[in-house]
Scaffold this active site. Structure first.
Site, short mmCIF file in Angstrom:
data_model
loop_
_atom_site.label_atom_id
_atom_site.label_comp_id
_atom_site.label_asym_id
_atom_site.label_seq_id
_atom_site.Cartn_x
_atom_site.Cartn_y
_atom_site.Cartn_z
CB SER A 175 -0.92 -0.06 1.53
OG SER A 175 -1.35 1.47 1.47
CE1 TYR A 211 -3.05 -1.99 5.03
CE2 TYR A 211 -2.70 0.15 4.49
CZ TYR A 211 -2.96 -0.86 4.00
OH TYR A 211 -3.61 -1.43 2.76
#
Length: 157
Positions: free
Chosen positions: A143, A156
């Protein structure tokens, strides 16, 4: 077993989003796809959609946080199609979104189990078959948050 010219692709996190789109795209280009996700119903529905379009697909429910689940999925892939050409590690969770001092230790640990250990579990389970074949490709989806951290997204990012 599959036609020897047909690629075999296993995709984790294949129940929606990037995983589902990748499964559809690979199947449309002639690959046999194995869809792996915790959510059994969506991957079974996507498998039916791919099969209705003339593609080859297999649904396997499991959790990347459990090594045995991925090892079993890869064994099913091998037993059904004879090999594994591509592993796409796509499964991930964003939660918990919170400042570290306010975050849930259980959710933070679960995110690491899925986002980090899940990638390791996939690679560890896929390598033996790929090494025996003398080839294979592993694609780890990431990401933009990996290089542009966001406040509260510690597990994350």
């Amino acid at each position: 077993m599959s036609n020897s010219s047909q690629s075999v692709v296993l995709i984790t996190g294949a129940s929606r989003g990037i995983g589902a789109a990748a499964a559809t795209a690979f199947a449309a280009r002639g690959a046999a796809v194995v869809l792996f996700a915790r959510s059994a119903e969506p991957v079974h529905a996507l498998v039916e959609e791919i099969r209705e379009g003339g593609g080859r697909a297999l649904a396997v429910a499991g959790d990347v946080a459990r090594y045995g689940d991925l090892a079993d999925a890869i064994a099913q892939c091998r037993d059904t199609y004879g090999r594994l050409d591509v592993l796409i590690s796509n499964a991930a969770v964003v939660e918990p979104i919170a400042r570290l001092d306010e975050s849930s230790t259980d959710l933070w640990s679960q995110a690491i189990d899925i986002n980090v250990k899940g990638v390791y579990h996939g690679i560890r389970a896929a390598l033996p078959i790929m090494l025996r074949q003398g080839r294979g490709t592993i694609i780890n989806i990431s990401s933009g948050a990996a290089s542009n951290a966001l406040e509260g997204w510690s597990a994350y990012c």
